[in-house]
Write an enzyme that holds these catalytic residues in place. Structure first.
Site, PDB file in Angstrom:
ATOM      1  N   CYS A  28       0.718  -1.257   0.035  1.00 57.26           N
ATOM      2  CA  CYS A  28       0.067  -0.046   0.040  1.00 57.26           C
ATOM      3  C   CYS A  28       0.820   1.275   0.154  1.00 57.26           C
ATOM      4  O   CYS A  28       1.954   1.004   0.396  1.00 57.26           O
ATOM      5  CB  CYS A  28      -1.015   0.133   1.150  1.00 57.26           C
ATOM      6  SG  CYS A  28      -2.095  -1.423   1.323  1.00 57.26           S
ATOM      7  N   ILE A  29       0.250   2.367  -0.249  1.00 60.90           N
ATOM      8  CA  ILE A  29       0.916   3.770  -0.276  1.00 60.90           C
ATOM      9  C   ILE A  29       0.344   4.380   0.737  1.00 60.90           C
ATOM     10  O   ILE A  29      -0.992   4.717   0.510  1.00 60.90           O
ATOM     11  CB  ILE A  29       1.097   4.434  -1.718  1.00 60.90           C
ATOM     12  CG1 ILE A  29       1.624   3.566  -2.766  1.00 60.90           C
ATOM     13  CG2 ILE A  29       1.390   5.785  -1.601  1.00 60.90           C
ATOM     14  CD1 ILE A  29       3.001   3.716  -3.086  1.00 60.90           C
TER      15      ILE A  29
END
Lengths: 172, 118, 167
Positions: A28-29
């Site tokens: 994820c970012i």
């Protein structure tokens, strides 16, 4: 007391006093948008690169809807678009999965960078890639974006503290 | 005293098996997957092969079949955690001499070796 | 080898619950908790994912008698193999009960925050259209009760109701 931002969730605020944290970023970012005039902050926990529909119920989940959505919400609070700096963390390659998914972390990173570039938002600092997890914390008191890892030193993404510059904008 | 080829992707398991076998007076060579197993078998012609199933590159059942194609007299004992009915049956049908389910007692290993190589 | 057998994990609790994939990072507590985990894909008639998860600080006690140290390549190999043995035993039980085939891939071993691992798995599930997943959670303790580990099975092709009915 920090605010934890889970997968697909976001937060926006002005004159934020509380730490905002994304724990355990793998593929994820974690995206922080820091606006330096009015002191508006946005943060999103992005899971996938592209939304399957134009108006998803969880806009922060997808890179291509998270960026415009965060900006829209920040502008509602008075943020000035060309005063926004981005900070990124995550996009790691954690799992090798047999199947069509590919490297979700890398695809997320590319998608977020593209959305920011399209809107001419500068990336002020990032800690991305690799094969390890990260925690992204917005330290409200100092105006710093900090990345921590298991078994390694913290990394400060903000070369200078990100603080509002408008006289009276935000309060130290 | 036999030459035993130990095939397992886990270095830890190869170490454990090697310790048991060496202590009992056997010589051990190792391979980390089915492809290496076939190569090591061809090169060294061990008296016995202890073969894991779940491995990268090539699984143990496929490697077993290929080794037996090459050398029908090969003695291969499966040593795997995957002890479900369909797997055990397939292994034996494919020519495995024995099937040892992990986790195992050292005696089970040594008994199997004795039975296959005397 | 006898230590591995004597210190066999005992199942102390099994639960089956439905979760939002995006809540997986918090399933076993704080998402920032560092864990040792072995991760497997499950192939065959019950596709899905399998994980054995242990808190990092408990792992040294488990591994030192087996490999002489709590960290390093051999320690990670041991974690992978323990996960393989426990996970396969679980799948064997189900496979034989329903007369099917279900096998794990070789392990991927992690030492990291559980959130990073579970969040990345959640991304895979969500990208496959699975916003909600059933999780079969088995708590395992060693005979002396010192180590607590969790075996998590996330089947991709069943809903919780289907699983419960077939139990």
């Amino acid at each position: 007391m920090s605010l934890a931002i889970g997968l697909g969730k976001y937060a926006v605020g002005k004159d934020v006093r509380q730490d905002w944290v994304i724990y355990g970023l793998g593929s994820c970012i974690g995206l922080i948008l820091c606006e330096r005039w009015e002191g508006v902050l946005g943060m999103a926990h992005i899971v996938l690169p592209a939304s399957p529909e134009p108006d998803p119920p969880e806009p922060a989940r997808y890179a291509d809807t998270a960026v415009p959505f965060l900006l829209q919400e920040m502008e509602r609070l008075g943020a000035i678009p060309n005063r926004i700096v981005a900070f990124l963390a995550g996009g790691a390659r954690m799992l090798e999965i047999n199947g069509a998914v590919g490297d979700i972390g890398r695809r997320n990173l590319e998608a977020v960078r593209e959305e920011l570039a399209m809107r001419r938002i500068r990336v002020g600092g990032e800690s991305v890639g690799g094969t390890f997890g990260r925690t992204l914390r917005w330290n409200a008191a100092e105006g710093l974006a900090i990345v921590s890892r298991f078994g390694a030193a913290d990394e400060v993404l903000t070369p200078v503290p990100c603080r509002p510059v408008r006289p009276g904008g935000g309060q130290a | 005293m036999a030459l035993v080829l130990v095939v397992d992707d886990a270095a830890f398991m190869r170490m454990r098996l090697k310790n048991v076998l060496v202590q009992d007076g056997h010589e051990v060579i190792e391979a980390g997957n089915g492809v290496e197993a076939i190569e090591m078998y061809r090169q060294h012609r061990p008296d016995l092969v202890m073969m894991d199933i779940t491995m990268p590159e090539m699984d143990g059942i496929t490697a077993l079949k290929k080794i037996l194609q090459d050398d029908p007299s090969a003695k291969i004992v499966i040593c795997s955690a995957l002890g479900q009915e369909s797997t055990v049956i397939e292994a034996i049908k494919s020519g495995a001499k024995d099937f040892i389910v992990k986790p195992f007692q050292p005696e089970r290993i040594l008994d199997a070796v004795k039975k296959q190589v005397g | 080898m006898s230590e591995l057998v004597e210190k066999r994990f005992k199942i102390t609790e099994v639960s089956m619950t439905q979760h939002e994939a995006e809540e997986l990072p918090n399933l076993l507590g704080d998402a920032s908790t560092p864990v040792c985990a072995s991760f497997f894909q499950v192939r065959g008639e019950l596709p899905g994912f399998l994980l054995l998860v242990m808190p990092v600080h408990e792992v040294a006690a488990l591994l030192e008698p087996l490999v002489g140290q709590g960290e390093g390549e051999m320690a990670d190999s041991a974690i992978g193999e323990i996960g393989n043995i426990v996970g396969s035993a679980f799948l064997n039980h189900i496979a034989d009960h329903y007369h099917i085939y279900a096998a794990p891939t070789p392990p991927q071993v992690f030492r990291d925050m559980i959130g990073a691992l579970m969040g990345s798995l959640a991304a895979v599930l969500v990208s496959g259209g699975k916003l909600e997943v059933p999780v079969v959670r088995t708590q395992l303790t060693q005979n002396e009760g010192v180590l607590s580990a969790f075996l998590l099975w996330i089947p991709e092709s069943f809903s919780l109701d289907e699983l419960r009915q077939s139990k």
